[in-house]
Design an enzyme around this catalytic site. Structure first.
Site, PDB file in Angstrom:
ATOM      1  N   ASP A  99     115.134   4.570  36.698  1.00  0.00           N
ATOM      2  CA  ASP A  99     115.423   5.841  36.219  1.00  0.00           C
ATOM      3  C   ASP A  99     114.429   7.064  36.825  1.00  0.00           C
ATOM      4  O   ASP A  99     114.120   7.830  36.273  1.00  0.00           O
ATOM      5  CB  ASP A  99     114.607   5.521  34.635  1.00  0.00           C
ATOM      6  CG  ASP A  99     113.099   5.223  34.825  1.00  0.00           C
ATOM      7  OD1 ASP A  99     112.468   5.147  35.994  1.00  0.00           O
ATOM      8  OD2 ASP A  99     112.594   4.651  33.669  1.00  0.00           O
ATOM      9  N   GLU A 121     118.440  -2.976  36.177  1.00  0.00           N
ATOM     10  CA  GLU A 121     117.695  -2.360  35.210  1.00  0.00           C
ATOM     11  C   GLU A 121     118.115  -1.241  34.215  1.00  0.00           C
ATOM     12  O   GLU A 121     117.716  -0.324  33.930  1.00  0.00           O
ATOM     13  CB  GLU A 121     116.062  -1.901  35.511  1.00  0.00           C
ATOM     14  CG  GLU A 121     115.021  -1.867  34.731  1.00  0.00           C
ATOM     15  CD  GLU A 121     113.581  -1.496  35.151  1.00  0.00           C
ATOM     16  OE1 GLU A 121     113.046  -2.341  35.800  1.00  0.00           O
ATOM     17  OE2 GLU A 121     113.411  -0.332  34.893  1.00  0.00           O
ATOM     18  N   GLU A 135     112.544  10.442  32.980  1.00  0.00           N
ATOM     19  CA  GLU A 135     113.090   9.250  32.920  1.00  0.00           C
ATOM     20  C   GLU A 135     114.261   8.886  32.041  1.00  0.00           C
ATOM     21  O   GLU A 135     115.395   8.311  32.294  1.00  0.00           O
ATOM     22  CB  GLU A 135     111.914   8.096  33.083  1.00  0.00           C
ATOM     23  CG  GLU A 135     111.100   8.126  34.365  1.00  0.00           C
ATOM     24  CD  GLU A 135     109.966   9.242  34.295  1.00  0.00           C
ATOM     25  OE1 GLU A 135     109.884   9.824  33.408  1.00  0.00           O
ATOM     26  OE2 GLU A 135     109.157   9.392  35.310  1.00  0.00           O
ATOM     27  N   HIS A 209     100.153   7.869  35.517  1.00  0.00           N
ATOM     28  CA  HIS A 209     100.825   8.670  36.343  1.00  0.00           C
ATOM     29  C   HIS A 209     101.851   9.554  35.574  1.00  0.00           C
ATOM     30  O   HIS A 209     102.486  10.524  36.334  1.00  0.00           O
ATOM     31  CB  HIS A 209     101.463   8.282  37.498  1.00  0.00           C
ATOM     32  CG  HIS A 209     102.777   7.024  36.941  1.00  0.00           C
ATOM     33  ND1 HIS A 209     103.982   7.629  37.078  1.00  0.00           N
ATOM     34  CD2 HIS A 209     102.694   6.048  36.957  1.00  0.00           C
ATOM     35  CE1 HIS A 209     104.649   6.674  36.662  1.00  0.00           C
ATOM     36  NE2 HIS A 209     103.965   5.370  36.758  1.00  0.00           N
ATOM     37  N   ARG A 211     104.762  11.971  34.118  1.00  0.00           N
ATOM     38  CA  ARG A 211     104.625  13.399  34.085  1.00  0.00           C
ATOM     39  C   ARG A 211     104.109  13.998  32.995  1.00  0.00           C
ATOM     40  O   ARG A 211     103.465  14.926  32.760  1.00  0.00           O
ATOM     41  CB  ARG A 211     106.042  14.048  34.550  1.00  0.00           C
ATOM     42  CG  ARG A 211     106.327  14.643  36.071  1.00  0.00           C
ATOM     43  CD  ARG A 211     107.684  14.792  36.310  1.00  0.00           C
ATOM     44  NE  ARG A 211     107.753  15.687  37.352  1.00  0.00           N
ATOM     45  CZ  ARG A 211     107.839  14.943  38.452  1.00  0.00           C
ATOM     46  NH1 ARG A 211     107.619  13.610  38.833  1.00  0.00           N
ATOM     47  NH2 ARG A 211     107.865  15.882  39.797  1.00  0.00           N
ATOM     48  N   HIS A 242      97.143   7.012  41.557  1.00  0.00           N
ATOM     49  CA  HIS A 242      98.472   7.378  41.999  1.00  0.00           C
ATOM     50  C   HIS A 242      98.008   8.624  42.960  1.00  0.00           C
ATOM     51  O   HIS A 242      97.329   9.446  42.885  1.00  0.00           O
ATOM     52  CB  HIS A 242      99.349   7.793  40.992  1.00  0.00           C
ATOM     53  CG  HIS A 242     100.627   8.056  41.092  1.00  0.00           C
ATOM     54  ND1 HIS A 242     101.218   9.261  41.805  1.00  0.00           N
ATOM     55  CD2 HIS A 242     101.848   7.488  40.861  1.00  0.00           C
ATOM     56  CE1 HIS A 242     102.722   9.128  41.981  1.00  0.00           C
ATOM     57  NE2 HIS A 242     102.826   8.076  41.325  1.00  0.00           N
TER      58      HIS A 242
HETATM   59  C1  UD1 Z   1     108.099   9.137  40.357  1.00  0.00           C
HETATM   60  C2  UD1 Z   1     109.013   8.928  39.346  1.00  0.00           C
HETATM   61  C3  UD1 Z   1     108.559   8.211  38.098  1.00  0.00           C
HETATM   62  C4  UD1 Z   1     107.970   6.943  38.525  1.00  0.00           C
HETATM   63  C5  UD1 Z   1     106.833   7.099  39.497  1.00  0.00           C
HETATM   64  C6  UD1 Z   1     106.401   5.826  40.229  1.00  0.00           C
HETATM   65  C7  UD1 Z   1     110.862  10.744  38.949  1.00  0.00           C
HETATM   66  C8  UD1 Z   1     110.788  12.310  38.615  1.00  0.00           C
HETATM   67  N1  UD1 Z   1     109.494  10.460  38.801  1.00  0.00           N
HETATM   68  O1  UD1 Z   1     106.864   9.897  39.855  1.00  0.00           O
HETATM   69  O2  UD1 Z   1     109.809   7.958  37.065  1.00  0.00           O
HETATM   70  O3  UD1 Z   1     107.565   6.228  37.465  1.00  0.00           O
HETATM   71  O4  UD1 Z   1     107.475   7.864  40.571  1.00  0.00           O
HETATM   72  O5  UD1 Z   1     105.015   5.981  40.591  1.00  0.00           O
HETATM   73  O6  UD1 Z   1     111.256  10.324  39.832  1.00  0.00           O
HETATM   74  N2  UD1 Z   1     102.898  11.279  46.697  1.00  0.00           N
HETATM   75  C9  UD1 Z   1     102.385  11.213  47.747  1.00  0.00           C
HETATM   76  N3  UD1 Z   1     102.687  10.086  48.486  1.00  0.00           N
HETATM   77  C10 UD1 Z   1     103.428   9.014  47.873  1.00  0.00           C
HETATM   78  C11 UD1 Z   1     103.862   9.340  46.575  1.00  0.00           C
HETATM   79  C12 UD1 Z   1     103.657  10.470  45.785  1.00  0.00           C
HETATM   80  O7  UD1 Z   1     101.569  11.961  48.445  1.00  0.00           O
HETATM   81  O8  UD1 Z   1     103.782   7.924  48.395  1.00  0.00           O
HETATM   82  C13 UD1 Z   1     102.671  12.657  45.794  1.00  0.00           C
HETATM   83  C14 UD1 Z   1     103.254  13.818  46.555  1.00  0.00           C
HETATM   84  O9  UD1 Z   1     102.451  15.013  46.503  1.00  0.00           O
HETATM   85  C15 UD1 Z   1     104.555  13.896  45.545  1.00  0.00           C
HETATM   86  C16 UD1 Z   1     103.871  13.774  44.188  1.00  0.00           C
HETATM   87  O10 UD1 Z   1     102.981  12.557  44.429  1.00  0.00           O
HETATM   88  O11 UD1 Z   1     105.209  15.049  45.458  1.00  0.00           O
HETATM   89  C17 UD1 Z   1     104.860  13.136  43.105  1.00  0.00           C
HETATM   90  O12 UD1 Z   1     105.726  12.370  43.374  1.00  0.00           O
HETATM   91  P1  UD1 Z   1     107.093  12.027  42.568  1.00  0.00           P
HETATM   92  O13 UD1 Z   1     107.916  10.893  43.216  1.00  0.00           O
HETATM   93  O14 UD1 Z   1     107.859  13.466  42.475  1.00  0.00           O
HETATM   94  O15 UD1 Z   1     106.563  11.845  41.228  1.00  0.00           O
HETATM   95  P2  UD1 Z   1     105.764  10.453  40.503  1.00  0.00           P
HETATM   96  O16 UD1 Z   1     104.940  11.201  39.504  1.00  0.00           O
HETATM   97  O17 UD1 Z   1     105.332   9.758  41.478  1.00  0.00           O
HETATM   98  N1  UDP Z   2     101.544  -1.300  41.764  1.00  0.00           N
HETATM   99  C1  UDP Z   2     101.359  -1.248  43.061  1.00  0.00           C
HETATM  100  N2  UDP Z   2     100.015  -0.802  43.196  1.00  0.00           N
HETATM  101  C2  UDP Z   2      99.277   0.011  42.359  1.00  0.00           C
HETATM  102  C3  UDP Z   2      99.721   0.515  41.226  1.00  0.00           C
HETATM  103  C4  UDP Z   2     100.887  -0.356  40.875  1.00  0.00           C
HETATM  104  O1  UDP Z   2     101.861  -1.990  43.530  1.00  0.00           O
HETATM  105  O2  UDP Z   2      98.340   0.568  42.729  1.00  0.00           O
HETATM  106  C5  UDP Z   2     103.134  -1.876  41.239  1.00  0.00           C
HETATM  107  C6  UDP Z   2     102.872  -2.491  39.901  1.00  0.00           C
HETATM  108  O3  UDP Z   2     102.598  -4.096  40.072  1.00  0.00           O
HETATM  109  C7  UDP Z   2     104.323  -2.256  39.551  1.00  0.00           C
HETATM  110  C8  UDP Z   2     104.590  -0.799  39.913  1.00  0.00           C
HETATM  111  O4  UDP Z   2     103.883  -0.812  41.063  1.00  0.00           O
HETATM  112  O5  UDP Z   2     105.086  -3.372  40.110  1.00  0.00           O
HETATM  113  C9  UDP Z   2     104.808  -0.012  39.033  1.00  0.00           C
HETATM  114  O6  UDP Z   2     105.056   1.333  39.633  1.00  0.00           O
HETATM  115  P1  UDP Z   2     104.542   2.618  38.805  1.00  0.00           P
HETATM  116  O7  UDP Z   2     103.494   2.336  37.698  1.00  0.00           O
HETATM  117  O8  UDP Z   2     104.126   3.685  40.075  1.00  0.00           O
HETATM  118  O9  UDP Z   2     105.843   3.095  38.415  1.00  0.00           O
HETATM  119  P2  UDP Z   2     106.754   3.025  36.965  1.00  0.00           P
HETATM  120  O10 UDP Z   2     106.824   1.387  36.925  1.00  0.00           O
HETATM  121  O11 UDP Z   2     105.862   3.684  36.093  1.00  0.00           O
HETATM  122  O12 UDP Z   2     107.923   3.683  37.227  1.00  0.00           O
END
Ligand code: UD1
Ligand code: UDP
Length: 383
Positions: A99, A121, A135, A209, A211, A242
């Protein structure tokens, strides 16, 4: 079928990668499939951690992540980049997962290019447009566009049927998250952060994490954690923070200087699964973690008001506690002091499948395409 199925997987974030990896690894060892791996790198570092652990080198990498990215610009970058790749690869089907913005945008790019979409999923729902945001709409819109649905549970299948998707396009497979767990958890596991924990102390693993939780809700939860740890000397918290700057800021401000709260960088999935299995319980707003916890026999306090994973609530592992400071504190203290409650939550049965979801998805894909072939007189792909 004569030719291998060219299956393009598209993913971009950590959780999608963790749950797509078992499928990619299975396709690699099966001559009936020609896997093409495309990453958007909506996450950069957190995606690369997963790719490295599973030894996956993408065929295409859009490298779209920008610091503090906004949904509109992210969507535009993914859509434009994928359109070019789809026409180069000419896949039989594209598989997307879950999602995220990558998921929905990849489905939209496939639709514009008239390429079949399989949603892994599929069918999770809260039916609440803004929770989780974005999501819930990402998955609903992906399911509107998809052709094949791999639903993790009977409940998610029923959700799809309610939306009038054809029954014979829906396959109940379990969740590939459970497949990944089989490979990662080891009884003799050690990690640096564990050496910092006083033996005998209670350990809570925390992640947050979403939003819709950024800002005040996150602040409330962290205040609750701070107060419980300060008032109970035998409680320690491991929190892999995160990389989102909006999460980092609040975590550092509220929890950065609290004794026995260990803020660490995002863990690779091997570390995370093992630390989860060594913890007492988990506090999270993560979707994936809610699915993994029942298999690890760990109670979870879900830091959200509603969940698209009601199976885990029904099984008894998950308790929805929201983000109100006093409610979170109360729930933490209950789990720390009420051993009957703890045992009941920890002993719940995993509702997310038997750990062979990837194999079922591949079998269902083959079946679906051989049916199509039968009915269309062996039409062949053009290249
Ligand atoms: C995203 C997904 C969310 C998912 C989550 C898993 C969307 C809108 N959101 O949210 O559904 O649950 O990932 O973790 O698709 N960043 C880094 N390095 C990384 C990853 C993130 O620096 O490896 C920082 C960047 O500044 C980036 C920000 O995190 O812009 C947000 O990342 P983004 O993918 O937009 O949103 P998440 O909150 O991670
Ligand atoms: N996870 C990981 N390292 C971490 C935190 C979570 O590998 O420090 C794994 C966790 O086991 C799960 C997945 O990341 O499989 C969940 O990801 P996240 O919580 O970022 O996203 P969501 O599932 O909420 O979309």
């Amino acid at each position: 079928m004569s030719k291998p199925l060219r299956v393009m997987t598209v993913f971009g974030t950590r959780p999608e990668a963790i749950k797509m990896a078992p499928l990619i690894l299975k396709m690699r060892e099966n001559k009936n499939f020609e896997p093409v791996t495309v990453v958007t790198a909506q996450h950069r570092e957190m995606l690369d951690q997963v790719l490295k652990i599973f030894n996956i080198t993408p065929d295409y990498d859009l490298n779209v992540m920008k610091p503090n990215q906004k949904l509109d610009a992210l969507t535009a970058r993914v859509l434009t980049g994928l359109t070019t790749i789809i026409s180069q690869v000419n896949p039989d089907i594209v598989l997307v997962h879950g999602d995220t913005t990558t998921t929905f945008t990849a489905a939209l790019a496939c639709f514009y290019n008239q390429v079949p979409i399989g949603h892994v999923e599929a069918g999770l729902r809260t039916w609440d447009k803004y929770s989780p945001f974005p999501e819930e709409m990402n998955r609903q819109m992906t399911d509107v566009l998809a052709d094949l649905y791999f639903a993790p549970t009977e409940l998610s299948k029923r959700n799809l049927l309610k939306e009038n998707h054809e029954a014979d396009s829906i396959f109940v497979t379990g969740n590939t998250a459970i497949d990944a767990l089989k490979e990662t958890v080891r009884p003799d596991y050690q990690h640096n952060v564990l050496t910092q924990i006083t033996p005998g102390n209670r350990v809570i693993l925390l992640t947050m994490h979403r939003r819709e939780n950024l800002g005040q809700p996150m602040d409330n939860v962290f205040q609750a954690v701070k107060e419980v740890v300060e008032q109970h000397k035998n409680v320690e918290v491991i929190y892999p923070v995160h990389l989102s700057p909006n999460v980092q800021k609040v975590a550092q401000r509220v929890l950065g200087q609290v004794n026995r709260v260990h803020l660490v960088a995002p863990l690779d999935v091997l570390d995370f699964h093992n630390l989860a299995s060594k913890s007492d319980f988990i506090m999270t707003d993560s979707g994936g973690v809610q699915e993994e916890a029942p298999s690890l026999n760990k109670p979870v306090l879900v830091l959200r008001d509603e969940t698209e994973r009601p199976e885990g609530v029904a099984a008894g592992t998950l308790k929805l506690v929201g983000t109100d400071k006093n409610r979170v504190k109360k729930a933490m203290l209950e789990l720390l002091t009420d051993s009957d409650l703890y045992t009941k939550m920890a002993e719940a049965k995993n509702p997310y499948g038997d750990g062979h979801a990837a194999q079922y998805i591949l079998s269902d894909l083959r079946l679906y395409f051989s049916e199509i072939e039968k009915h269309s007189g062996n039409a062949e792909r053009k290249n």
